[in-house]
Design a protein around this motif. Sequence first.
Motif, PDB file in Angstrom:
ATOM      1  N   ARG A 125      -7.282   2.663  -3.538  1.00 21.49           N
ATOM      2  CA  ARG A 125      -5.973   2.846  -4.313  1.00 21.49           C
ATOM      3  C   ARG A 125      -5.337   4.054  -3.978  1.00 21.49           C
ATOM      4  N   ILE A 126      -4.627   4.340  -3.133  1.00 20.79           N
ATOM      5  CA  ILE A 126      -4.156   5.447  -2.765  1.00 20.79           C
ATOM      6  C   ILE A 126      -2.962   6.048  -3.454  1.00 20.79           C
ATOM      7  N   GLY A 127      -2.701   7.137  -3.712  1.00 22.69           N
ATOM      8  CA  GLY A 127      -1.475   7.834  -4.329  1.00 22.69           C
ATOM      9  C   GLY A 127      -0.779   9.064  -3.309  1.00 22.69           C
ATOM     10  N   VAL A 128       0.357   8.834  -2.774  1.00 20.23           N
ATOM     11  CA  VAL A 128       0.852   9.805  -1.976  1.00 20.23           C
ATOM     12  C   VAL A 128       1.668  10.833  -2.641  1.00 20.23           C
ATOM     13  N   GLY A 135      -9.268  -0.705   4.640  1.00 19.45           N
ATOM     14  CA  GLY A 135      -9.700  -0.207   3.419  1.00 19.45           C
ATOM     15  C   GLY A 135      -9.162   0.619   2.459  1.00 19.45           C
ATOM     16  N   GLY A 136      -7.514   0.783   2.684  1.00 19.38           N
ATOM     17  CA  GLY A 136      -6.724   1.560   2.043  1.00 19.38           C
ATOM     18  C   GLY A 136      -5.531   0.589   1.427  1.00 19.38           C
ATOM     19  N   GLU A 137      -4.933   1.128   0.335  1.00 20.76           N
ATOM     20  CA  GLU A 137      -3.468   0.521  -0.207  1.00 20.76           C
ATOM     21  C   GLU A 137      -3.104   1.596  -0.725  1.00 20.76           C
ATOM     22  N   ILE A 138      -1.546   1.688  -0.447  1.00 20.40           N
ATOM     23  CA  ILE A 138      -0.821   2.638  -1.081  1.00 20.40           C
ATOM     24  C   ILE A 138      -0.150   2.081  -2.166  1.00 20.40           C
ATOM     25  N   ALA A 140       4.217  -0.152  -4.585  1.00 20.71           N
ATOM     26  CA  ALA A 140       3.952   1.134  -5.079  1.00 20.71           C
ATOM     27  C   ALA A 140       4.723   1.437  -6.327  1.00 20.71           C
ATOM     28  N   GLU A 141       3.991   2.280  -7.226  1.00 23.47           N
ATOM     29  CA  GLU A 141       4.659   2.835  -8.299  1.00 23.47           C
ATOM     30  C   GLU A 141       5.330   4.044  -7.872  1.00 23.47           C
ATOM     31  N   VAL A 142       6.589   4.531  -8.383  1.00 28.42           N
ATOM     32  CA  VAL A 142       7.190   5.840  -8.141  1.00 28.42           C
ATOM     33  C   VAL A 142       6.827   6.892  -9.364  1.00 28.42           C
TER      34      VAL A 142
END
Length: 336
Positions: free
Chosen positions: A4-7, A27-30, A52-54
């Motif tokens: 679980r990726i945060g940008v 293998g990843g999700e934003i 995604a949460e902001v």
Amino acid sequence: MTVRIGVIGTGAIGRDHARRIQTVLAGGEIVALSDVNRASAEAVRADIAPKAEVFATGEELIASASVDAVLVTSWGTTHEQYVLAAIAAGKPCFCEKPLATTAEGARRIVDAEVKAGRRLVQVGFMRRYDAGYVALKEAVKTHTGAPIMVHAAHRNPTVPEAYITPMAIHDTLIHEIDVFRWLLDDDYVSARVIFPRKAARSHGRLRDPQIVVLETAKGVVIDVEIFVNCHYGYDIQCEVVGEDGIARLPEPMAIQMRLGAKLQNAILTDWKDRFVASYDVELQDFLKAAAQGTASGPTSWDGYMAAVTSDACVAAQDKAGEAVAIPHPARPALYA
């Protein structure tokens, strides 16, 4: 496992990385986004990652229990604070270059990661993942004998008016600085900068082109032409002269045409097109390592040494061709 990726930072490169992770790579999700311009993060959520949460701040995103790993693609001046926060949280972090805007800042990141006792940071030096550079490294290792010299060029068709002389080092040469350390398995000991006649498309705050001469600990001499207003295209060149032969970086694949009484190949004009595939490979590498709670690829130490070398090159710009020494501190065992 899906990471679980945060940008943090949803401008051009952040948006593009989010797209890669969400739609191209495995293998990843934003799951989280943050930007100083909230509307930018909201737009990426709407277009790419609707679940995604902001978050209002990067620190809040890093602290969230819903985030396993972090991408830092914000303004360079903010990288240090976010990377340090990710290390403190024990979360793998991919940081676009620069790792920090000063060598001191990069060293603080190195020290924090060493204290944490494991690799958590991957720096976005994507050229190490380019198929051409990978093939060149293999040729140098197995065919051409010990390297003696490197001749290279980094040419851009044009740059904005705000681009000034030191940026030729910090924003442009930085990629060569990293990839040649990796290519040669070597470190730098000195830098010189030589200015040829100023090109007509330069301006008062930009000396263009310039030639940087680097010498390595093993005695290899590297000359790099930086020409950021070359007009004709985006052109990356590299030739390694070894004891037994010469190896050249391959040109990007292009169709050769006989047209209008000319034999011609198209030349790219945008760096994003030149290295598009390498971005996919580097981020897939990050996702694979992050799933194991660690990081791969270019290290914080690589980011630190790039910053040290960049500072020496900028200092050399004011030395009229005089060599400036590049410190070569002991590398921590974590990065051996």
